[in-house]
Design a protein around this motif. Structure first.
Motif, PDB file in Angstrom:
ATOM      1  N   LEU A  11       0.821  -1.210   0.000  1.00 50.96           N
ATOM      2  CA  LEU A  11       0.000   0.000   0.000  1.00 50.96           C
ATOM      3  C   LEU A  11       0.852   1.255   0.000  1.00 50.96           C
ATOM      4  O   LEU A  11       1.799   1.360   0.770  1.00 50.96           O
ATOM      5  CB  LEU A  11      -0.899  -0.017   1.238  1.00 50.96           C
ATOM      6  CG  LEU A  11      -2.035   0.985   1.282  1.00 50.96           C
ATOM      7  CD1 LEU A  11      -3.067   0.669   0.221  1.00 50.96           C
ATOM      8  CD2 LEU A  11      -2.682   0.951   2.655  1.00 50.96           C
ATOM      9  N   ASN A  12       0.518   2.210  -0.884  1.00 53.02           N
ATOM     10  CA  ASN A  12       1.130   3.538  -0.824  1.00 53.02           C
ATOM     11  C   ASN A  12       0.119   4.579  -1.259  1.00 53.02           C
ATOM     12  O   ASN A  12      -0.811   4.292  -2.002  1.00 53.02           O
ATOM     13  CB  ASN A  12       2.452   3.602  -1.604  1.00 53.02           C
ATOM     14  CG  ASN A  12       2.307   3.253  -3.057  1.00 53.02           C
ATOM     15  OD1 ASN A  12       1.865   4.076  -3.847  1.00 53.02           O
ATOM     16  ND2 ASN A  12       2.694   2.043  -3.436  1.00 53.02           N
ATOM     17  N   ILE A  13       0.301   5.782  -0.739  1.00 48.62           N
ATOM     18  CA  ILE A  13      -0.629   6.887  -0.959  1.00 48.62           C
ATOM     19  C   ILE A  13       0.190   8.105  -1.365  1.00 48.62           C
ATOM     20  O   ILE A  13       1.180   8.432  -0.712  1.00 48.62           O
ATOM     21  CB  ILE A  13      -1.426   7.201   0.333  1.00 48.62           C
ATOM     22  CG1 ILE A  13      -2.169   5.950   0.830  1.00 48.62           C
ATOM     23  CG2 ILE A  13      -2.384   8.361   0.104  1.00 48.62           C
ATOM     24  CD1 ILE A  13      -2.760   6.073   2.221  1.00 48.62           C
ATOM     25  N   LEU A  72      -4.678   6.080  -3.871  1.00 50.09           N
ATOM     26  CA  LEU A  72      -4.373   4.960  -2.990  1.00 50.09           C
ATOM     27  C   LEU A  72      -3.980   3.811  -3.917  1.00 50.09           C
ATOM     28  O   LEU A  72      -4.754   3.431  -4.801  1.00 50.09           O
ATOM     29  CB  LEU A  72      -5.614   4.607  -2.164  1.00 50.09           C
ATOM     30  CG  LEU A  72      -5.574   3.377  -1.265  1.00 50.09           C
ATOM     31  CD1 LEU A  72      -4.562   3.549  -0.144  1.00 50.09           C
ATOM     32  CD2 LEU A  72      -6.959   3.110  -0.692  1.00 50.09           C
ATOM     33  N   ILE A  77     -13.003   3.682  -3.079  1.00 46.46           N
ATOM     34  CA  ILE A  77     -12.040   2.583  -3.036  1.00 46.46           C
ATOM     35  C   ILE A  77     -12.637   1.442  -3.851  1.00 46.46           C
ATOM     36  O   ILE A  77     -13.831   1.120  -3.716  1.00 46.46           O
ATOM     37  CB  ILE A  77     -11.748   2.143  -1.584  1.00 46.46           C
ATOM     38  CG1 ILE A  77     -11.009   3.280  -0.852  1.00 46.46           C
ATOM     39  CG2 ILE A  77     -10.927   0.858  -1.552  1.00 46.46           C
ATOM     40  CD1 ILE A  77     -10.740   3.034   0.603  1.00 46.46           C
ATOM     41  N   LEU A 117      -8.912   0.037   4.630  1.00 42.71           N
ATOM     42  CA  LEU A 117      -8.147   0.961   3.794  1.00 42.71           C
ATOM     43  C   LEU A 117      -8.700   2.378   3.856  1.00 42.71           C
ATOM     44  O   LEU A 117      -7.940   3.341   3.772  1.00 42.71           O
ATOM     45  CB  LEU A 117      -8.111   0.469   2.344  1.00 42.71           C
ATOM     46  CG  LEU A 117      -7.418  -0.867   2.123  1.00 42.71           C
ATOM     47  CD1 LEU A 117      -7.451  -1.254   0.653  1.00 42.71           C
ATOM     48  CD2 LEU A 117      -5.993  -0.842   2.639  1.00 42.71           C
ATOM     49  N   GLN A 135      -7.173   4.056   6.815  1.00 46.04           N
ATOM     50  CA  GLN A 135      -5.767   4.368   6.529  1.00 46.04           C
ATOM     51  C   GLN A 135      -5.654   5.544   5.558  1.00 46.04           C
ATOM     52  O   GLN A 135      -4.811   6.432   5.738  1.00 46.04           O
ATOM     53  CB  GLN A 135      -5.063   3.143   5.943  1.00 46.04           C
ATOM     54  CG  GLN A 135      -4.899   2.004   6.925  1.00 46.04           C
ATOM     55  CD  GLN A 135      -4.272   0.799   6.263  1.00 46.04           C
ATOM     56  OE1 GLN A 135      -3.152   0.891   5.771  1.00 46.04           O
ATOM     57  NE2 GLN A 135      -4.989  -0.319   6.235  1.00 46.04           N
ATOM     58  N   PHE A 136      -6.511   5.551   4.548  1.00 45.44           N
ATOM     59  CA  PHE A 136      -6.524   6.625   3.551  1.00 45.44           C
ATOM     60  C   PHE A 136      -6.821   7.960   4.235  1.00 45.44           C
ATOM     61  O   PHE A 136      -6.117   8.950   4.040  1.00 45.44           O
ATOM     62  CB  PHE A 136      -7.566   6.290   2.489  1.00 45.44           C
ATOM     63  CG  PHE A 136      -7.405   6.973   1.155  1.00 45.44           C
ATOM     64  CD1 PHE A 136      -6.243   7.602   0.771  1.00 45.44           C
ATOM     65  CD2 PHE A 136      -8.457   6.958   0.249  1.00 45.44           C
ATOM     66  CE1 PHE A 136      -6.113   8.210  -0.474  1.00 45.44           C
ATOM     67  CE2 PHE A 136      -8.342   7.551  -0.998  1.00 45.44           C
ATOM     68  CZ  PHE A 136      -7.172   8.180  -1.359  1.00 45.44           C
ATOM     69  N   TRP A 180      -4.043   9.302   6.471  1.00 42.13           N
ATOM     70  CA  TRP A 180      -3.013   9.935   5.645  1.00 42.13           C
ATOM     71  C   TRP A 180      -3.469  11.331   5.226  1.00 42.13           C
ATOM     72  O   TRP A 180      -2.690  12.292   5.301  1.00 42.13           O
ATOM     73  CB  TRP A 180      -2.715   9.062   4.414  1.00 42.13           C
ATOM     74  CG  TRP A 180      -1.559   9.542   3.610  1.00 42.13           C
ATOM     75  CD1 TRP A 180      -0.263   9.138   3.704  1.00 42.13           C
ATOM     76  CD2 TRP A 180      -1.576  10.544   2.578  1.00 42.13           C
ATOM     77  NE1 TRP A 180       0.522   9.818   2.792  1.00 42.13           N
ATOM     78  CE2 TRP A 180      -0.258  10.683   2.087  1.00 42.13           C
ATOM     79  CE3 TRP A 180      -2.584  11.335   2.006  1.00 42.13           C
ATOM     80  CZ2 TRP A 180       0.081  11.577   1.074  1.00 42.13           C
ATOM     81  CZ3 TRP A 180      -2.251  12.224   1.001  1.00 42.13           C
ATOM     82  CH2 TRP A 180      -0.935  12.339   0.538  1.00 42.13           C
TER      83      TRP A 180
END
Length: 148
Positions: A3-5, A50, A81, A90, A93-94, A97
């Motif tokens: 996972l990366n944003i 995301l 999502i 997620l 988490q999104f 961030w």
């Protein structure tokens, strides 16, 4: 999952269209594409992606403004999502961030709109600590008076 944003670069903005079409079923493709290309040129807008590795699995537009009643704020818009990735925490988490990212930009508040029939989003936003403070009104002034 890797996972990366991060913000989506202007030159890649049209990559959001498949996800955007999931929640925007009324706007014809050509109009949606034109609007997205115009939005990305606005100085108070950016789109966050995301990613699972390099696959775009979620999007959130951010609109920045300064309001007399709350100060500098950000409005998450077109948050989605991919259905295959839902139920994995997620969204939380999104948004964590996004809170950190926009706080670093000086935002003091987050305010948003969600469609009245989208009860899953209502539950999510309540769990995130959002409260309802008003109603969002809309009047279409185009000659056809249609919402798209």
């Amino acid at each position: 999952m890797n996972l990366n944003i991060h913000p989506i670069a202007k030159e890649n903005i049209l990559t959001i269209l498949p996800l955007l079409k999931i929640i925007n079923t009324k706007t014809p493709h050509d109009i949606l594409e034109k609007r997205v290309l115009e939005m990305v040129e606005c100085p108070n807008y950016e789109c966050i992606g995301l990613f699972d590795d390099k696959k775009l699995i979620g999007i959130c537009g951010l609109w920045y403004s300064l309001r007399h009643y709350i100060g500098k704020s950000v409005e998450p818009d077109h948050v989605i999502i991919d259905e295959a990735y839902r139920g994995q925490n997620l969204g939380k988490q999104f948004f964590n961030w996004i809170y950190e990212y926009t706080s670093e930009k000086g935002c003091e508040a987050v305010e948003l709109n969600t469609y009245t029939g989208n009860t899953k989003s209502h539950k999510f936003y309540y769990n995130e600590g959002f409260n309802i403070y008003g109603f969002h009104f809309l009047k279409v002034t185009r000659k056809d008076e249609k919402f798209y």
